[in-house]
Design an enzyme around this catalytic site. Structure first.
Site, PDB file in Angstrom:
ATOM      1  N   GLU A 165     -44.026  80.160 -79.313  1.00  0.00           N
ATOM      2  CA  GLU A 165     -45.441  79.782 -79.426  1.00  0.00           C
ATOM      3  C   GLU A 165     -46.183  79.901 -78.104  1.00  0.00           C
ATOM      4  O   GLU A 165     -46.615  78.895 -77.541  1.00  0.00           O
ATOM      5  CB  GLU A 165     -45.535  78.304 -79.840  1.00  0.00           C
ATOM      6  CG  GLU A 165     -44.882  77.966 -81.117  1.00  0.00           C
ATOM      7  CD  GLU A 165     -44.826  76.466 -81.350  1.00  0.00           C
ATOM      8  OE1 GLU A 165     -44.858  76.083 -82.523  1.00  0.00           O
ATOM      9  OE2 GLU A 165     -44.740  75.678 -80.376  1.00  0.00           O
TER      10      GLU A 165
ATOM     11  N   GLY B 105     -49.134  80.258 -75.504  1.00  0.00           N
ATOM     12  CA  GLY B 105     -50.586  80.059 -75.486  1.00  0.00           C
ATOM     13  C   GLY B 105     -51.134  80.656 -74.203  1.00  0.00           C
ATOM     14  O   GLY B 105     -51.710  81.739 -74.178  1.00  0.00           O
TER      15      GLY B 105
ATOM     16  N   ARG C 133     -59.212  71.608 -65.119  1.00  0.00           N
ATOM     17  CA  ARG C 133     -57.805  71.663 -64.693  1.00  0.00           C
ATOM     18  C   ARG C 133     -57.581  71.271 -63.227  1.00  0.00           C
ATOM     19  O   ARG C 133     -56.624  70.546 -62.944  1.00  0.00           O
ATOM     20  CB  ARG C 133     -57.193  73.036 -64.998  1.00  0.00           C
ATOM     21  CG  ARG C 133     -57.210  73.373 -66.494  1.00  0.00           C
ATOM     22  CD  ARG C 133     -56.367  74.591 -66.847  1.00  0.00           C
ATOM     23  NE  ARG C 133     -54.950  74.318 -66.730  1.00  0.00           N
ATOM     24  CZ  ARG C 133     -54.193  74.713 -65.729  1.00  0.00           C
ATOM     25  NH1 ARG C 133     -54.708  75.433 -64.759  1.00  0.00           N
ATOM     26  NH2 ARG C 133     -52.920  74.396 -65.693  1.00  0.00           N
TER      27      ARG C 133
ATOM     28  N   CYS D 270     -71.421  64.859 -60.926  1.00  0.00           N
ATOM     29  CA  CYS D 270     -71.539  63.722 -60.013  1.00  0.00           C
ATOM     30  C   CYS D 270     -70.193  63.034 -59.833  1.00  0.00           C
ATOM     31  O   CYS D 270     -69.994  61.906 -60.297  1.00  0.00           O
ATOM     32  CB  CYS D 270     -72.587  62.755 -60.538  1.00  0.00           C
ATOM     33  SG  CYS D 270     -74.210  63.471 -60.413  1.00  0.00           S
ATOM     34  N   GLU D 271     -69.270  63.737 -59.231  1.00  0.00           N
ATOM     35  CA  GLU D 271     -67.913  63.235 -58.961  1.00  0.00           C
ATOM     36  C   GLU D 271     -67.429  63.937 -57.716  1.00  0.00           C
ATOM     37  O   GLU D 271     -67.458  65.176 -57.671  1.00  0.00           O
ATOM     38  CB  GLU D 271     -66.938  63.645 -60.073  1.00  0.00           C
ATOM     39  CG  GLU D 271     -67.246  63.164 -61.431  1.00  0.00           C
ATOM     40  CD  GLU D 271     -66.293  62.070 -61.898  1.00  0.00           C
ATOM     41  OE1 GLU D 271     -65.291  61.807 -61.217  1.00  0.00           O
ATOM     42  OE2 GLU D 271     -66.593  61.497 -62.952  1.00  0.00           O
TER      43      GLU D 271
ATOM     44  N   TYR E  11     -56.930  77.043 -71.503  1.00  0.00           N
ATOM     45  CA  TYR E  11     -57.243  75.631 -71.258  1.00  0.00           C
ATOM     46  C   TYR E  11     -58.480  75.453 -70.373  1.00  0.00           C
ATOM     47  O   TYR E  11     -58.552  74.520 -69.576  1.00  0.00           O
ATOM     48  CB  TYR E  11     -56.024  74.911 -70.655  1.00  0.00           C
ATOM     49  CG  TYR E  11     -54.799  75.053 -71.531  1.00  0.00           C
ATOM     50  CD1 TYR E  11     -54.725  74.416 -72.766  1.00  0.00           C
ATOM     51  CD2 TYR E  11     -53.719  75.849 -71.150  1.00  0.00           C
ATOM     52  CE1 TYR E  11     -53.607  74.568 -73.594  1.00  0.00           C
ATOM     53  CE2 TYR E  11     -52.607  76.004 -71.963  1.00  0.00           C
ATOM     54  CZ  TYR E  11     -52.563  75.363 -73.188  1.00  0.00           C
ATOM     55  OH  TYR E  11     -51.469  75.514 -73.995  1.00  0.00           O
TER      56      TYR E  11
HETATM   57  N1  LLP Z   1     -46.299  74.739 -78.496  1.00  0.00           N
HETATM   58  C1  LLP Z   1     -46.480  73.427 -78.337  1.00  0.00           C
HETATM   59  C2  LLP Z   1     -45.856  72.505 -79.286  1.00  0.00           C
HETATM   60  C3  LLP Z   1     -47.269  72.943 -77.296  1.00  0.00           C
HETATM   61  O1  LLP Z   1     -47.424  71.636 -77.151  1.00  0.00           O
HETATM   62  C4  LLP Z   1     -47.871  73.854 -76.392  1.00  0.00           C
HETATM   63  C5  LLP Z   1     -48.714  73.370 -75.306  1.00  0.00           C
HETATM   64  C6  LLP Z   1     -47.665  75.222 -76.596  1.00  0.00           C
HETATM   65  C7  LLP Z   1     -46.858  75.633 -77.653  1.00  0.00           C
HETATM   66  C8  LLP Z   1     -48.286  76.268 -75.718  1.00  0.00           C
HETATM   67  O2  LLP Z   1     -47.893  76.146 -74.398  1.00  0.00           O
HETATM   68  P1  LLP Z   1     -48.339  77.275 -73.341  1.00  0.00           P
HETATM   69  O3  LLP Z   1     -47.627  78.553 -73.710  1.00  0.00           O
HETATM   70  O4  LLP Z   1     -49.804  77.420 -73.441  1.00  0.00           O
HETATM   71  O5  LLP Z   1     -47.913  76.725 -72.028  1.00  0.00           O
HETATM   72  N2  LLP Z   1     -53.760  71.495 -70.845  1.00  0.00           N
HETATM   73  C9  LLP Z   1     -52.570  71.859 -70.074  1.00  0.00           C
HETATM   74  C10 LLP Z   1     -51.519  72.492 -70.945  1.00  0.00           C
HETATM   75  C11 LLP Z   1     -51.101  71.622 -72.089  1.00  0.00           C
HETATM   76  C12 LLP Z   1     -50.089  72.310 -72.972  1.00  0.00           C
HETATM   77  C13 LLP Z   1     -49.893  71.550 -74.221  1.00  0.00           C
HETATM   78  N3  LLP Z   1     -48.996  72.153 -75.134  1.00  0.00           N
HETATM   79  C14 LLP Z   1     -52.990  72.800 -68.950  1.00  0.00           C
HETATM   80  O6  LLP Z   1     -54.180  73.072 -68.829  1.00  0.00           O
HETATM   81  O7  LLP Z   1     -52.152  73.231 -68.175  1.00  0.00           O
END
Ligand code: LLP
Length: 450
Positions: A291, A293, A331, A362-363, A391
């Site tokens: 999966e 992202g 981030r 304003c931070e 993200y």
């Molecule tokens: N599968 C599950 C169950 C997940 O919880 C996540 C990400 C992914 C796949 C995808 O992960 P990736 O390949 O994108 O690393 N907001 C944070 C990242 C949070 C990720 C949450 N889960 C950031 O900006 O770094």
């Protein structure tokens, strides 16, 4: 012409160009802040995943983790590249359905799906629900009964791996809000309960060991632990798990020093580990799902800002402020994430100045980049921040009532708007002013509750 990553180049005007579009022109046409997605690079990453996994190992599937970046247009791209979709909320599911994404290729995650979200997923006939905990299992079984349907599920397991990443995005370790713990027997117990449920078909197991991971060994380790567990489940229950979902988390380049592994090497390592173990254990090879992202969209995104105030504190720091910040990219404030960038209209000039890029919220913590080398800049110059595809848009917000930027996909000299810029009117579109608070009502009326 200087080639950067993806289709990005510095053109003969000395401007940053992406997908054959001059970013200075894009800023003028669409305004700033502006998210730009390099469509060719997004598709290339989808293909690397597809070829590394499904193309080479037909018993595998790649599903895009839509939380990284989701729009209707993105659903069309993902579908056309042959990937499935991971959603984590009714809203993400709605977006997928609205785009006409094939429901059987949708996987629904989340540690607290509401009964309404569960109903919506069942009614949409999505491929799999990834059950996170026992409460959810009970709720799902009950709702299936009410709707006279059955659910194909996977159960999320916490395999106890601590990937080397920022502590806030570690999710594979035992003390986590996600999944059933493997080492203390809860996972096996949960599986036995699921097998007893009338309306539940237990198809698979899932784990996710974190995000922005560079070490392929972490994935190998996770694959080994999970395969051992699949075997154990069979020995204890006689049930063969058909699907093994190893989550996402593959790291990408943000700043110098980041050394992401190769997608093909990742695929080969994971698949060969599983195939080897299945042979050793004489266990039928499960369908393997990953999966990704961030690694699909992260490097394809660039954010354009217009530079405004410049403040030099001699001997201390030079602040260069832009027209966005923690609202379009939270981030750095949330995870101390680091970024690189350049001045899009002066991309070929010597970088003689060291500055810090401040947002407009304003931070004091609203800083995008602490140390960036750029040419001397004036208000009106365009700053491009790289690798903002994941993200950023998906985590953007309206703090200080800033409107969310537009999103544009660029490819072969074309720029297509896929998300309109929010307007001031959008910012108050859900607001309601109760009659008694309307202008001109005397305080006595308010106090008497009329
Ligand atoms: N599968 C599950 C169950 C997940 O919880 C996540 C990400 C992914 C796949 C995808 O992960 P990736 O390949 O994108 O690393 N907001 C944070 C990242 C949070 C990720 C949450 N889960 C950031 O900006 O770094």
């Amino acid at each position: 012409m200087v080639k950067l990553h993806g289709t990005m180049i510095i053109n003969e005007k000395g401007h940053l160009e992406i997908g054959g579009c001059d970013t200075v022109d894009l800023a003028a046409e669409f305004g700033t802040p502006l998210y730009i997605m390099d469509e060719e690079l997004v598709r290339e990453r989808c293909r690397q995943y597809y070829e590394g996994f499904t193309g080479t190992y037909p018993n595998s599937e790649v599903i895009y983790a839509s939380k990284a970046f989701l729009t209707l247009a993105m659903c069309h791209i993902v579908e056309s590249e042959g990937l499935g979709l991971d959603v984590v909320s009714g809203g993400e599911l709605y977006t997928a359905m609205k785009a006409g994404f094939p429901a059987d290729k949708v996987y629904f995650h989340g540690n607290n799906k509401t009964p309404d979200e569960i109903k919506y997923a069942l009614e949409s006939k999505i491929g799999r629900i990834i059950v996170d905990n026992l409460t959810e299992l009970e709720t799902l079984d009950r709702i299936c009964g009410e709707l006279h349907t059955k659910a194909d599920i996977m159960i999320r397991i916490t395999p106890g791996i601590e990937a080397h990443t920022h502590e806030y995005i570690q999710t594979g370790q035992i003390d986590s809000k996600f999944g059933l713990v493997l080492s203390n027997g809860q996972a096996l117990e949960g599986i036995k309960i699921a097998l007893e449920k009338e309306n539940i078909n237990l198809k698979g197991l899932h784990c996710h060991i974190g995000s922005q991971i560079f070490e392929l060994e972490s994935y190998q380790h996770a694959a080994e632990i999970m395969m051992d567990f699949l075997h154990k489940v069979y020995l204890e229950t006689g049930h063969r798990i058909e699907d093994l979902n190893l989550g996402g988390g593959f790291g990408i380049y943000y700043v110098s020093g980041d050394k992401p592994a190769n997608i093909k090497a990742y695929a080969t390592m994971v698949m060969e580990t599983i195939n080897r173990m299945c042979e050793e254990m004489d266990y039928p090879t499960p369908k393997v799902i990953v999966e990704p992202g961030r690694s699909i969209v992260g490097t394809a995104g660039t954010t354009l800002y217009t530079i405004g105030s410049v403040k030099d504190i001699p001997g201390v720091r030079k602040y260069v402020a832009v027209d966005g910040g923690m609202t379009d990219n939270p981030r750095p404030a949330l995870y101390q994430a680091r970024y690189e960038g350049l001045v899009a209209n002066k991309a070929d000039r010597p970088r003689t100045d060291e500055v810090s890029i401040a947002g407009k919220c304003c931070e004091s913590g609203d800083m995008l980049i602490w140390d960036l080398h750029i040419p001397e800049v004036q208000p009106g110059d365009i700053l491009a921040v790289f690798c903002t595809g994941a993200y950023n848009y998906s985590m953007s917000n309206n703090y200080n009532m800033l409107a969310r930027p537009a999103v544009v996909f660029v490819r072969d000299g074309r720029a297509d708007l896929v998300v309109r810029r929010e307007t001031y009117e959008d910012l108050v579109r859900n607001d309601v002013v109760p009659e008694r608070m309307k202008k001109g009502k005397p305080l006595s009326v308010v106090n008497s509750g009329q």
